[in-house]
Design a protein around this motif. Structure first.
Motif, PDB file in Angstrom:
ATOM      1  N   TYR B 164       0.818  -1.213   0.000  1.00 42.92           N
ATOM      2  CA  TYR B 164       0.000   0.000   0.000  1.00 42.92           C
ATOM      3  C   TYR B 164       0.850   1.261   0.000  1.00 42.92           C
ATOM      4  CZ  TYR B 164      -3.851  -3.072   1.368  1.00 42.92           C
ATOM      5  OH  TYR B 164      -4.805  -4.054   1.408  1.00 42.92           O
ATOM      6  N   GLY B 165       0.184   2.385  -0.211  1.00 39.26           N
ATOM      7  CA  GLY B 165       0.793   3.678   0.033  1.00 39.26           C
ATOM      8  C   GLY B 165       0.622   3.982   1.510  1.00 39.26           C
ATOM      9  N   LEU B 166       1.734   4.152   2.243  1.00 37.55           N
ATOM     10  CA  LEU B 166       1.633   4.262   3.700  1.00 37.55           C
ATOM     11  C   LEU B 166       1.851   5.685   4.184  1.00 37.55           C
ATOM     12  CD1 LEU B 166       3.604   1.076   4.770  1.00 37.55           C
ATOM     13  CD2 LEU B 166       1.133   1.341   4.500  1.00 37.55           C
ATOM     14  N   MET B 167       1.101   6.051   5.226  1.00 34.63           N
ATOM     15  CA  MET B 167       1.227   7.359   5.843  1.00 34.63           C
ATOM     16  C   MET B 167       1.979   7.186   7.156  1.00 34.63           C
ATOM     17  SD  MET B 167      -0.291   9.476   3.919  1.00 34.63           S
ATOM     18  CE  MET B 167      -1.111   9.154   2.378  1.00 34.63           C
ATOM     19  N   ASN B 168       3.102   7.844   7.265  1.00 30.22           N
ATOM     20  CA  ASN B 168       3.827   7.818   8.531  1.00 30.22           C
ATOM     21  C   ASN B 168       3.428   9.052   9.321  1.00 30.22           C
ATOM     22  OD1 ASN B 168       5.079   5.470   7.651  1.00 30.22           O
ATOM     23  ND2 ASN B 168       6.705   6.644   6.611  1.00 30.22           N
ATOM     24  N   THR B 169       2.909   8.829  10.524  1.00 24.55           N
ATOM     25  CA  THR B 169       2.310   9.939  11.253  1.00 24.55           C
ATOM     26  C   THR B 169       3.007  10.216  12.573  1.00 24.55           C
ATOM     27  OG1 THR B 169       0.754   8.427  12.309  1.00 24.55           O
ATOM     28  CG2 THR B 169       0.002   9.534  10.325  1.00 24.55           C
ATOM     29  N   LEU B 189      -0.488   2.241   8.428  1.00 22.16           N
ATOM     30  CA  LEU B 189      -1.620   3.078   8.029  1.00 22.16           C
ATOM     31  C   LEU B 189      -1.617   3.259   6.515  1.00 22.16           C
ATOM     32  CD1 LEU B 189      -1.505   5.793  10.824  1.00 22.16           C
ATOM     33  CD2 LEU B 189      -2.990   3.789  10.683  1.00 22.16           C
ATOM     34  N   ALA B 190      -2.516   2.548   5.852  1.00 21.57           N
ATOM     35  CA  ALA B 190      -2.561   2.607   4.392  1.00 21.57           C
ATOM     36  C   ALA B 190      -3.532   3.680   3.935  1.00 21.57           C
ATOM     37  CB  ALA B 190      -2.992   1.262   3.836  1.00 21.57           C
ATOM     38  N   SER B 191      -3.143   4.405   2.910  1.00 17.77           N
ATOM     39  CA  SER B 191      -4.039   5.417   2.348  1.00 17.77           C
ATOM     40  C   SER B 191      -5.162   4.724   1.596  1.00 17.77           C
ATOM     41  CB  SER B 191      -3.263   6.320   1.393  1.00 17.77           C
ATOM     42  OG  SER B 191      -4.189   7.045   0.600  1.00 17.77           O
TER      43      SER B 191
END
Lengths: 373, 425
Positions: B164-169, B189-191
């Motif tokens: 997936y495209g992942l969001m690092n938060t 956390l996948a977009s």
């Protein structure tokens, strides 16, 4: 179809369908898993190319108006013409209540006068059939009749029920020589389907004439009284037709829809039957489901046994349930281990766990709307 | 025109190439799902159920079916005087006409549509997923956090995260980094491809992006990284619940099969979040004396005289006597003959399967046509196809759309075999 308007009579009503018609007009009684009775005649009119339709109503018509809405399901939400719901109204000339079919038409003379179609088809809101009115109109024009009445051989309807119909005698030219409304001893098997075609202007004349004499019923006062005087022709229809005049006919008609031939003619024909739809998901069968010879509508969840029955939309049949020979209307819940045989459950009924209800083929047991048993 | 707080831009141009013959003539959002719906119905229903009444649908690939399906938006109550649904297809401009070259470009080319609605926010959606989501809650979150962009994310298992495209938060949910399919995932956390932007901000980025010829004009690849680079406030909005990209044959089949479970992961019977779709004019379905149905979904207009187990049957399908349909999906108006066996097969619309056919038997074999697409053992039969009587099809077989009995030179196609018209991929 050549310049024709339609009128559906749904006014006359009693408690002929018992509990089912207590709170709704007969025309609005559910049938066949997803329809209301009036859908058939409305679809017939629309499929015949009629786009100007008046629905005359009086008895408990809220349910009917709710169902018909703007008429969009029948493509009758039109800028010009379309669907007109015609309930009684107060005016300086009287209380407004319709005293009979002729009276109800007379009170809507404005609607008839304002329309510009040459012909008018009058039909009944309590009958079920799939028919193209166009050949009937052609026949009407060809014979030069004053009024053409759709008729059929009523042998497939019991003698008892034939007494609720208008029976006719016809000569070799199909001219009606005698018309007996609700006869005690029908002399022939040919019965009226309650569908009339005539010139719109001729109808207006007939109505004015009968109103002047204080006559109110279209069949008794216009047709039966003037059988000799008027040129009445029978147009013979040989398809499936049922009047839902009483609870037995209503129940049997639903059961007859399980017959593939009847269903094919009535519901799967290229002339489709339109109805108001609700957005339900398709029916879901779980592992325990055991369904045979039944009609099941969308939104049902089935975990029990269902045989020879019609389930309307959104019915829940839980585990251990056995439903036979029954009609179960929308939104009804049948809890675990319930047994139903020859029952009609109206909308929103709940049958609680373990109950057993048994009716009779001639007298199905009816459970009224929203009742919890 | 009255001001709209939020406008939805629904990207419906997805080809869905991994769905093989199913998407050969239709865009992925138009694919049938769940016994009644098309995939786009879920997103459109989410819009109206969330109170969004202005939806631009961006089409490009095979839009015919999609256009007729959406029409004027009546099934979703999106036939409005003000707002409603608008199909936004690529169009000619004074200089030249252009296709949409990417997701961001599709929105860029329709800037005037959003402008005209005077929208303060815009939500970017795709018509490719099965899920129920209240976008109004996401908008509340976007407003509350004063974000420039809010990206909806879903927690995925760590071992799958690199797909997936992942969001690092950061701890407060703000995004500091976006990674597209990283080998070493730093987060799970996948977009979901669902973005809410404050329109003024996005508008500027779209215009800038348009001028960069090296850009892919893609939200995930270009717009989001650019915004991060400029230290814009990007927030991750956590979504919990069922969300599936049914983009492969196996995922599509599994998601449909799951609906037949006693308590499916995805509930179509939710009275408070109905999924709307045009309703076909059919009577309620009929189960004959010889019919048996277990653990299945059956739509209106069907006539079932055979045995159906763990299958999803769309409207108007007839299944004749002495026939077994198991673990299969049969789409609208198809006919299945008698004494036929069908296992693990997806059958397209208006197809006819003859009598004495066996389909989905034998051992798995790699597909000779396109093993990347057809790799799950599931048979796929296209739409408007006729399988003649007495045909035997193995496993992992693919049959094209519009195949006639004349196209068969054998009545036995072994596992991994195919019948594709013209031979193209």
């Amino acid at each position: 179809m050549y310049s024709t308007m339609g009128i559906v009579l749904t006014g006359g009503n009693h408690n002929r369908l018992k509990e089912l018609s207590l709170e709704r007009a007969i025309a609005a009684v559910p049938i066949g898993g997803k329809y209301r009775i009036i859908d058939f005649i409305l679809s017939n009119m629309v499929n015949s190319g009629i786009t100007n339709v008046g629905v005359i109503t009086q008895y408990n018509y809220r349910s009917l108006m709710d169902h018909l809405g703007s008429g969009k399901e029948w493509d009758l939400d039109r800028k010009n013409e379309g669907l007109f719901i015609l309930p009684p109204y107060l005016s300086e000339f009287g209380t407004g209540w319709y005293k009979g079919t002729a009276d109800s038409l007379y009170k809507n003379l404005t609607f008839l006068e304002r329309s510009d179609e040459e012909y008018v088809v009058i039909g009944q809101g309590y009958t079920i059939y799939n028919m193209d009115y166009e050949p009937m109109l052609e026949y009407h024009i060809k014979t030069g009749a004053d009024i053409t009445i759709a008729c059929r051989d009523m042998s497939d309807i019991s003698c008892e029920d034939q007494k609720l119909l208008g029976m006719v005698e016809i000569n070799e030219q199909n001219r009606i020589v005698d018309f007996m409304e609700k006869p005690l001893n029908p002399k022939s098997n040919i019965g009226s389907m309650g569908v009339y075609i005539m010139r719109r202007t001729f109808l207006i004349e007939l109505l004015q004439e009968s109103a002047a004499k204080g006559l109110t019923d279209f069949v008794y006062d216009v047709i039966v009284r003037q059988t000799d005087k008027l040129k009445l022709y029978a147009f013979m229809f040989n398809g499936y037709w049922r009047p839902l005049n009483n609870i037995q006919l209503y129940y049997r008609t639903n059961m007859e829809l399980l017959n593939p031939k009847v269903r094919q003619e009535l519901l799967m024909d290229r002339r489709k039957i339109f109805t108001k739809v609700k957005d339900e998901p398709p029916a879901k069968y779980n592992e325990e489901a055991n369904v045979h010879n039944s009609i099941i509508a969308d939104g049902c969840i089935i975990e029990g046994t269902v045989e020879n029955s019609v389930l309307f939309r959104g019915v829940r049949v839980m585990k251990g349930v056995v439903i036979k020979n029954s009609l179960v209307m929308q939104g009804t819940t049948v809890e675990q281990d319930v047994q139903l045989n020859y029952c009609i459950l109206d909308k929103g009924v709940t049958i609680t766990e373990g109950k057993s209800l048994n009716g009779d083929a001639e007298w199905p047991l009816i459970v009224g709307k929203n009742v919890k048993v | 025109m009255a001001r709209k707080e939020i406008v939805a831009m629904l990207l419906a141009g997805g080809q869905g190439s991994r769905l093989g013959v199913l998407t050969r003539n239709d865009a992925k959002p138009a694919i049938l799902y769940g016994g009644k719906y098309r995939i786009i119905d879920f997103t459109l229903s989410n819009c109206i159920n969330s109170g969004i009444d202005t939806v631009g649908v961006l089409t490009q690939y095979q839009p015919l079916r999609l256009n007729s399906h959406i029409g004027i938006g009546k099934p979703w109550d999106l036939d409005r005087v003000n707002g409603g649904v608008t199909i936004l297809a690529p169009y000619m401009k004074t200089e030249k006409g252009e296709w949409y070259s990417g997701t961001a470009d599709a929105v860029f080319q329709n800037i005037h549509y959003v402008d005209e609605m005077s929208a303060k926010y815009v939500i970017i959606l795709s018509g490719d997923h099965i899920y129920k989501m209240d976008y109004s809650k996401m908008l509340d979150f976007h407003k509350k956090t004063n974000a420039h962009a809010t990206i909806s994310v879903i927690n995925v298992p760590l071992e799958e995260a690199s797909r997936y495209g992942l969001m690092n938060t950061n701890e407060d949910g703000s995004i500091y980094e976006f990674e597209e399919k990283p080998a070493q995932p730093k987060s799970t956390l996948a977009s979901m491809g669902i973005y809410i932007f404050t329109w003024d901000v996005l508008r500027e980025y779209l215009i800038n992006d348009h001028q960069k010829s090296a850009s892919h004009h893609d939200f995930g690849k270009n717009i989001i990284p650019e915004m991060l680079k400029d230290n814009k406030k990007l927030m991750a909005y956590n979504f919990e619940g069922y969300w599936r990209d049914v983009g492969t044959i196996e995922a599509f089949w599994e998601s449909n099969m799951n609906l037949t479970e006693r308590i499916p992961d995805f509930n179509l019977f939710d009275q408070y979040w109905k999924i709307f779709s045009p309703n076909p004019v059919y009577p309620a379905h009929f189960v004959g004396d010889t019919g048996t149905i277990e653990k299945s979904i059956i739509a209106e207009g069907c006539m079932i005289y055979g045995t159906v187990r763990r299958s999803v049957i769309f409207p108007g399908v007839t299944i004749n006597a002495d026939t077994v349909v198991e673990d299969s999906i049969v789409m609208s108006d198809s006919l299945i003959g008698s004494n036929t066996e069908i296992y693990c097969t997806i059958i397209g619309e208006t197809s006819v399967i003859g009598n004495n056919v066996k389909c989905g038997i034998g051992e798995f074999a790699e597909n000779a046509f396109n093993p990347k697409v057809y790799n799950s053992g599931i048979n796929v039969i296209g739409s408007n196809t006729v399988i003649p009587n007495n045909t035997v099809l193995g496993k992992n077989v693919v049959i094209d759309n519009y195949v006639t009995p004349h196209d068969f030179d054998t009545n036995n196609i072994p596992s991994g075999g195919y019948l594709i018209k013209g031979g193209g991929k």
